[in-house]
Design a protein around this motif. Structure first.
Motif, mmCIF file in Angstrom:
data_model
loop_
_atom_site.group_PDB
_atom_site.id
_atom_site.type_symbol
_atom_site.label_atom_id
_atom_site.label_comp_id
_atom_site.label_asym_id
_atom_site.label_seq_id
_atom_site.Cartn_x
_atom_site.Cartn_y
_atom_site.Cartn_z
ATOM 1 N N ASP A 68 -69.195 -6.728 -16.713
ATOM 2 C CA ASP A 68 -69.313 -6.520 -18.154
ATOM 3 C C ASP A 68 -68.040 -5.790 -18.579
ATOM 4 O O ASP A 68 -67.963 -4.551 -18.546
ATOM 5 N N LEU A 69 -67.016 -6.556 -18.938
ATOM 6 C CA LEU A 69 -65.702 -5.980 -19.211
ATOM 7 C C LEU A 69 -65.704 -4.950 -20.342
ATOM 8 O O LEU A 69 -65.059 -3.905 -20.215
ATOM 9 N N PRO A 70 -66.412 -5.181 -21.456
ATOM 10 C CA PRO A 70 -66.460 -4.135 -22.487
ATOM 11 C C PRO A 70 -67.090 -2.828 -21.972
ATOM 12 O O PRO A 70 -66.611 -1.738 -22.287
ATOM 13 N N ALA A 71 -68.134 -2.932 -21.159
ATOM 14 C CA ALA A 71 -68.776 -1.732 -20.608
ATOM 15 C C ALA A 71 -67.832 -1.012 -19.645
ATOM 16 O O ALA A 71 -67.757 0.227 -19.649
ATOM 17 N N ILE A 72 -67.102 -1.760 -18.834
ATOM 18 C CA ILE A 72 -66.142 -1.160 -17.909
ATOM 19 C C ILE A 72 -65.028 -0.476 -18.696
ATOM 20 O O ILE A 72 -64.621 0.644 -18.367
ATOM 21 N N SER A 73 -64.558 -1.111 -19.756
ATOM 22 C CA SER A 73 -63.516 -0.513 -20.595
ATOM 23 C C SER A 73 -63.993 0.792 -21.227
ATOM 24 O O SER A 73 -63.246 1.776 -21.269
ATOM 25 N N ARG A 74 -65.237 0.805 -21.714
ATOM 26 C CA ARG A 74 -65.786 2.031 -22.304
ATOM 27 C C ARG A 74 -65.869 3.144 -21.260
ATOM 28 O O ARG A 74 -65.503 4.294 -21.528
ATOM 29 N N PHE A 75 -66.341 2.799 -20.061
ATOM 30 C CA PHE A 75 -66.439 3.778 -18.985
ATOM 31 C C PHE A 75 -65.063 4.355 -18.654
ATOM 32 O O PHE A 75 -64.888 5.580 -18.540
ATOM 33 N N LEU A 76 -64.071 3.489 -18.504
ATOM 34 C CA LEU A 76 -62.725 3.960 -18.172
ATOM 35 C C LEU A 76 -62.139 4.821 -19.281
ATOM 36 O O LEU A 76 -61.457 5.816 -19.003
ATOM 37 N N GLN A 77 -62.406 4.479 -20.540
ATOM 38 C CA GLN A 77 -61.918 5.291 -21.654
ATOM 39 C C GLN A 77 -62.576 6.665 -21.653
ATOM 40 O O GLN A 77 -61.912 7.686 -21.848
ATOM 41 N N GLU A 78 -63.888 6.697 -21.422
ATOM 42 C CA GLU A 78 -64.589 7.982 -21.355
ATOM 43 C C GLU A 78 -64.066 8.824 -20.198
ATOM 44 O O GLU A 78 -63.889 10.042 -20.333
ATOM 45 N N PHE A 79 -63.788 8.209 -19.070
ATOM 46 C CA PHE A 79 -63.242 8.914 -17.914
ATOM 47 C C PHE A 79 -61.852 9.463 -18.238
ATOM 48 O O PHE A 79 -61.538 10.616 -17.936
ATOM 49 N N HIS A 80 -61.045 8.655 -18.881
ATOM 50 C CA HIS A 80 -59.704 9.084 -19.291
ATOM 51 C C HIS A 80 -59.790 10.279 -20.243
ATOM 52 O O HIS A 80 -59.048 11.268 -20.094
ATOM 53 N N ASP A 81 -60.690 10.205 -21.199
ATOM 54 C CA ASP A 81 -60.869 11.294 -22.160
ATOM 55 C C ASP A 81 -61.324 12.576 -21.450
ATOM 56 O O ASP A 81 -60.858 13.671 -21.777
ATOM 57 N N LEU A 82 -62.224 12.450 -20.489
ATOM 58 C CA LEU A 82 -62.690 13.596 -19.726
ATOM 59 C C LEU A 82 -61.531 14.242 -18.959
ATOM 60 O O LEU A 82 -61.367 15.469 -18.974
ATOM 61 N N LEU A 83 -60.720 13.445 -18.319
ATOM 62 C CA LEU A 83 -59.559 13.976 -17.598
ATOM 63 C C LEU A 83 -58.591 14.682 -18.537
ATOM 64 O O LEU A 83 -58.064 15.742 -18.218
ATOM 65 N N ALA A 84 -58.371 14.101 -19.697
ATOM 66 C CA ALA A 84 -57.460 14.693 -20.675
ATOM 67 C C ALA A 84 -57.978 16.056 -21.135
ATOM 68 O O ALA A 84 -57.217 17.017 -21.254
ATOM 69 N N ARG A 85 -59.286 16.161 -21.386
ATOM 70 C CA ARG A 85 -59.883 17.435 -21.806
ATOM 71 C C ARG A 85 -59.747 18.482 -20.708
ATOM 72 O O ARG A 85 -59.472 19.644 -20.979
ATOM 73 N N ARG A 86 -59.915 18.090 -19.466
ATOM 74 C CA ARG A 86 -59.810 19.039 -18.344
ATOM 75 C C ARG A 86 -58.372 19.522 -18.159
ATOM 76 O O ARG A 86 -58.157 20.650 -17.767
ATOM 77 N N GLN A 87 -57.423 18.668 -18.445
ATOM 78 C CA GLN A 87 -56.029 19.065 -18.307
ATOM 79 C C GLN A 87 -55.615 20.042 -19.399
ATOM 80 O O GLN A 87 -54.706 20.831 -19.219
ATOM 81 N N GLU A 88 -56.298 19.990 -20.541
ATOM 82 C CA GLU A 88 -55.998 20.888 -21.654
ATOM 83 C C GLU A 88 -56.426 22.322 -21.366
ATOM 84 O O GLU A 88 -55.950 23.240 -21.984
ATOM 85 N N ARG A 89 -57.338 22.498 -20.432
ATOM 86 C CA ARG A 89 -57.868 23.839 -20.128
ATOM 87 C C ARG A 89 -56.860 24.690 -19.429
ATOM 88 O O ARG A 89 -56.017 24.458 -18.746
#
Length: 89
Positions: A68-89
């Motif tokens: 399910d490519l749209p679902a995989i894309s959403r998951f990867l975007q959420e993961f990317h966003d999570l990593l970005a937030r952790r790097q801001e700390r």
């Protein structure tokens, strides 16, 4: 300690997602291609389906799976966003 010849689940799951992004497949076919037993493949397909990363189609007596490519894309975007937030700390 004996070593298993089956691929580790995470490696199998990544290969499986890549494979199913190209074309759908059914459990026995995918197990042969991945050179693992059908039980391991079935567990992997179930886990990825429960995560919402696979689509299923029933055709005659077989269940076909596809990424399910749209679902995989959403998951990867959420993961990317999570990593970005952790790097801001």
């Amino acid at each position: 300690m004996t070593q298993s010849t089956s691929p580790q689940p995470s490696a199998l799951w990544l290969e499986l997602l890549l494979r199913l992004a190209q074309d759908r497949g059914y459990c026995q076919q995918l197990a042969v291609e991945a050179q693992c037993n059908t039980g391991d493949m079935s567990r992997s397909l179930t886990a990825l389906s429960k995560c919402g990363l696979l689509k299923q189609e029933q055709e005659q007596s077989r269940t076909y799976y596809a990424a399910d490519l749209p679902a995989i894309s959403r998951f990867l975007q959420e993961f990317h966003d999570l990593l970005a937030r952790r790097q801001e700390r």
